[in-house]
Design a protein around this motif. Structure first.
Motif, PDB file in Angstrom:
ATOM      1  N   ARG A   1      -0.136   5.026  -1.469  1.00 29.63           N
ATOM      2  CA  ARG A   1      -1.473   4.962  -1.386  1.00 29.63           C
ATOM      3  C   ARG A   1      -2.027   5.816  -0.314  1.00 29.63           C
ATOM      4  O   ARG A   1      -1.109   6.064   0.735  1.00 29.63           O
ATOM      5  CB  ARG A   1      -2.032   3.422  -0.999  1.00 29.63           C
ATOM      6  CG  ARG A   1      -1.527   2.606  -2.202  1.00 29.63           C
ATOM      7  CD  ARG A   1      -2.987   2.394  -2.821  1.00 29.63           C
ATOM      8  NE  ARG A   1      -2.598   1.697  -4.027  1.00 29.63           N
ATOM      9  CZ  ARG A   1      -3.338   1.533  -4.885  1.00 29.63           C
ATOM     10  NH1 ARG A   1      -4.675   1.583  -4.693  1.00 29.63           N
ATOM     11  NH2 ARG A   1      -3.301   0.844  -5.969  1.00 29.63           N
TER      12      ARG A   1
ATOM     13  N   HIS B   1       0.831  -1.205   0.072  1.00 29.54           N
ATOM     14  CA  HIS B   1       0.063  -0.128   0.176  1.00 29.54           C
ATOM     15  C   HIS B   1       0.812   1.167  -0.030  1.00 29.54           C
ATOM     16  O   HIS B   1       0.222   2.225   0.215  1.00 29.54           O
ATOM     17  CB  HIS B   1      -1.007   0.140   1.367  1.00 29.54           C
ATOM     18  CG  HIS B   1      -1.920  -1.233   1.065  1.00 29.54           C
ATOM     19  ND1 HIS B   1      -1.817  -2.260   1.512  1.00 29.54           N
ATOM     20  CD2 HIS B   1      -3.339  -0.993   0.677  1.00 29.54           C
ATOM     21  CE1 HIS B   1      -3.050  -2.883   1.101  1.00 29.54           C
ATOM     22  NE2 HIS B   1      -3.711  -2.087   0.617  1.00 29.54           N
TER      23      HIS B   1
ATOM     24  N   ASN C   1      -8.970   3.162  -0.515  1.00 29.70           N
ATOM     25  CA  ASN C   1      -7.456   3.014  -0.525  1.00 29.70           C
ATOM     26  C   ASN C   1      -6.927   3.517  -1.839  1.00 29.70           C
ATOM     27  O   ASN C   1      -6.892   2.488  -2.834  1.00 29.70           O
ATOM     28  CB  ASN C   1      -7.100   1.695  -0.101  1.00 29.70           C
ATOM     29  CG  ASN C   1      -5.742   1.181  -0.404  1.00 29.70           C
ATOM     30  OD1 ASN C   1      -4.779   2.020  -0.573  1.00 29.70           O
ATOM     31  ND2 ASN C   1      -5.425   0.102   0.184  1.00 29.70           N
ATOM     32  N   ARG C   2      -6.665   4.672  -2.020  1.00 31.00           N
ATOM     33  CA  ARG C   2      -6.306   5.318  -3.458  1.00 31.00           C
ATOM     34  C   ARG C   2      -5.022   5.673  -3.821  1.00 31.00           C
ATOM     35  O   ARG C   2      -4.363   6.075  -2.786  1.00 31.00           O
ATOM     36  CB  ARG C   2      -7.525   6.568  -3.725  1.00 31.00           C
ATOM     37  CG  ARG C   2      -7.499   7.207  -2.594  1.00 31.00           C
ATOM     38  CD  ARG C   2      -8.712   8.056  -2.553  1.00 31.00           C
ATOM     39  NE  ARG C   2      -8.722   9.256  -3.858  1.00 31.00           N
ATOM     40  CZ  ARG C   2      -9.487  10.045  -3.881  1.00 31.00           C
ATOM     41  NH1 ARG C   2     -10.588  10.162  -3.201  1.00 31.00           N
ATOM     42  NH2 ARG C   2      -9.424  10.813  -5.213  1.00 31.00           N
ATOM     43  N   PRO C   3      -4.714   5.745  -4.794  1.00 31.39           N
ATOM     44  CA  PRO C   3      -3.226   6.293  -5.227  1.00 31.39           C
ATOM     45  C   PRO C   3      -3.177   7.691  -4.562  1.00 31.39           C
ATOM     46  O   PRO C   3      -3.910   8.392  -4.578  1.00 31.39           O
ATOM     47  CB  PRO C   3      -3.208   6.168  -6.713  1.00 31.39           C
ATOM     48  CG  PRO C   3      -4.314   5.264  -7.201  1.00 31.39           C
ATOM     49  CD  PRO C   3      -5.514   5.657  -6.181  1.00 31.39           C
TER      50      PRO C   3
END
Ligand SMILES: Nc1ncnc2c1ncn2[C@@H]1O[C@H](COP(=O)(O)OP(=O)(O)OP(=O)(O)O)[C@@H](O)[C@H]1O
Length: 606
Positions: free
Chosen positions: A220, A217, A245-247
């Motif tokens: 992220r 992760h 859970n995003r870039p």
């Protein structure tokens, strides 16, 4: 001679007779013929059989007791355990890890779960099919194609990890959730044990799964929201639930006055420094920092918050004060359970209805006045109040009407109802207590965003609560140019190219499916064209022309009139066509200006 008669000769007749004479004395007179029959049929004394059965039962009982005694001694002296509660983060890490270790947890009792991919997870383009025309992507049966994931079911399981044997007990219990929701909820609990006198191997194991989780992760941003599950430790809701859970958003993609950006970055950087807590403590200053991002809609307030979380590697905890079930108790619990360093985002704080209410008129105050910071009114309550007020006015103007007393009674009843509703939700004082009360969490970065800074209560934004205000404005010409360049410049990440989609079509046109220009060149097999593609990156201009086209575009955009979101929206519709975006800009701007004058929401040119 019969078999029974033969067998009777093998039994001891004196012993059998003695038992048969005892049975009537015990009140079992009817049993003695049966006793005799069994003895003669089996060819042995039935009391021996009974003795044997009794011994087996006693042995079983004894060995069970011995086992539980030994087990208790082993657990007490030679085993260690660690309990993990859902929805703690470690629980999520463990379950995710177990799902990727089908061989390790070699159990025959598993729970199957659908493993849906998250929006931002990388996908192999070769797994995506197209329709018959080869034009449109088709995702039918997507879920059917993704394999189920298996995790240990409720119960006891065992597994080996780095030379240690661990047992894993997964339990589910129903608990009564205190606090606002007051309902029965399911709680899960995992206990991990190992044969060791210290819990060190379990700690190492948990550190390992955490490491594995976060190694996947990196780069992220984790977004969390209040969980609906209550935490009994706080007597209410105090848990955070990961919802996204995003870039990481690159800070360079947020177009903002460079000085402002650097000021915020430097301020947070200094605040998060490990030596800062001591500095604050020595001066008796609470370790908190608050930021107010204000400006019109779509100018980048949320975007900057996410970019900051990405830069500093912090999780974002988003709270909506408009959530009807959120109470002040919950809010305090949530702030109390924040991690040491994180960003708390309170979006659109002006709409949360936290303003101090006007002083209550004595005649309105059936219950003899209220606190200085009365609880906020929910939008519904507000409407009710308006209705109630309207009803009251009606009553006054039609004082002679025969049934007026009923209407006014209704109005009063509604008002009372309204007041009881006011007691739910978050009041300004409740929010202030949560963010900087004596028991409030220290170390967090608090960001509030608003479109209407002037409508906020002074107490909410006084120094100490808000330490830095950042103004966001509609895009200047320079910012419009920057947005244009960012939209069309090359992708910095190496492009992940899957094999061609399963159905391909030669009928692809310029407006066809989103294919990278280099892919087209490879298909055509022309080296010259490939070189051309490098120059254009699939756009309708050459990359070298981009700065000049961006400049020409910016000249057409009126200074400070359009929000970055509006410009981004326009350019997104011309994702591969900067030339077209430039050519159509005049008509688009004209349409927007007209729309502004007419105060209409309908776009003529998009
Ligand atoms: N300054 C900016 N730089 C780059 N992109 C921006 C900027 N402002 C807005 N955008 C884009 O516009 C969209 C909306 O932006 P964002 O949600 O950050 O605006 P906001 O100010 O928080 O809006 P609101 O007040 O309505 O919540 C996002 O997709 C974002 O990428």
């Amino acid at each position: 001679m019969s078999r029974g008669a033969n067998n009777t000769t093998n039994t001891d007749p004196s012993h059998a007779k003695m038992v048969e004479s005892i049975l009537p004395l015990l009140g079992l007179r009817g049993v003695s013929p049966l006793y005799g029959f069994i003895g003669s049929w089996l060819g042995l004394e039935p009391s021996l059989l009974l003795t044997a059965l009794g011994m087996i039962w006693a042995f079983n009982k004894l060995s069970r007791q011995l086992y539980s005694y030994m087990h208790a001694i082993v657990v007490q002296h030679f085993m260690s355990s660690v309990h993990i509660r859902n929805p703690d983060d470690i629980y999520t890490h463990l379950i995710k890890w177990l799902a990727t270790q089908p061989r390790l947890v070699n159990s025959r009792s598993l729970m199957a779960e659908t493993s849906s991919k998250e929006a931002w997870e990388d996908e192999d383009a070769s797994n995506v099919t197209r329709d018959k025309s080869g034009f449109y992507l088709n995702f039918s049966n997507q879920e059917a194609k993704s394999p189920a994931q298996y995790v240990p079911a409720i119960g006891l399981h065992g597994f080996w990890w780095r030379g240690h044997y661990f047992t894993l007990t997964r339990k589910r219990e129903i608990v009564f959730a205190e606090g606002s929701s007051r309902a029965f909820r399911e709680h899960e609990d995992i206990t991990i044990s190992c044969f060791w006198r210290s819990p060190q191997p379990i700690k190492q194991f948990l550190a390992h799964i955490k490491e594995v989780y976060y190694s996947n992760h990196q780069a992220r941003t984790i977004v969390k929201r209040p969980s609906r599950l209550s935490n009994p430790r706080y007597g209410g809701r105090g848990n955070w639930l990961q919802v996204a859970n995003r870039p990481v958003r690159d800070i360079r993609t947020v177009v903002l006055d460079e000085d402002q950006k650097l000021k915020v970055l430097a301020d947070i950087n200094e605040y998060l420094h490990p030596e800062t807590p001591r500095w604050y403590a020595n001066r008796g200053i609470p370790l908190r920092r608050g930021y107010l991002f204000h400006g019109p809609p779509g100018t980048g307030k949320t975007s900057l918050s996410f970019a900051l979380a990405g830069i500093f590697g912090l999780d974002i905890h988003v709270i909506s004060l408009l959530e009807p079930s959120l109470t002040e108790e919950d809010l305090s619990g949530l702030f109390a359970s924040l991690p040491r360093r994180c960003i708390v985002l309170l979006e659109d704080i002006d709409t949360a209805g936290l303003r101090r209410p006007p002083p209550v008129k004595p005649e309105d105050d059936d219950e003899g006045g209220g606190p200085a910071h009365a609880p906020r009114r929910s939008p519904r309550a507000h409407t009710n109040n308006n209705n109630a007020a309207a009803s009251t006015t009606n009553t006054n103007t039609n004082a002679t009407a025969p049934h007026d007393w009923k209407v006014s009674d209704l109005a009063r009843a509604l008002k009372k109802d309204d007041k009881s509703e006011q007691r739910t939700g978050i009041s300004l004082s409740g929010l202030l207590n949560a963010i900087d009360g004596v028991a409030s969490h220290e170390g967090r970065v608090l960001i509030m965003t608003t479109n209407l800074p002037n409508q906020l209560d002074d107490a909410l934004i006084r120094p100490g609560r808000i330490d830095l205000q950042v103004a966001f404005t509609n895009a200047t010409r320079d910012q419009a140019r920057e947005l244009f360049v960012r939209m069309y410049e090359g992708d910095p990440r190496p492009r992940r190219r899957g094999k061609a989609a399963t159905t391909t079509s030669s009928s692809t046109t310029a407006t066809g499916p989103p294919k990278g220009g280099d892919e087209k060149a490879v298909e055509n097999g022309s080296a010259g064209e490939a070189a051309n593609v490098m120059e254009t990156d699939g756009l309708d201009i050459r990359m070298a022309e981009l700065p000049e086209v961006a400049r020409q575009f910016s000249v057409k955009v009126p200074d400070g009139e359009l929000s970055p979101a509006q410009i981004q929206g326009y350019l997104l519709k011309r994702k591969k066509h900067p030339r077209k975006a430039l050519e159509e800009a005049d008509a688009w701007v004209e349409g927007l200006m007209k729309q502004k004058v007419l105060r209409s929401n309908v776009l003529e040119v998009q």
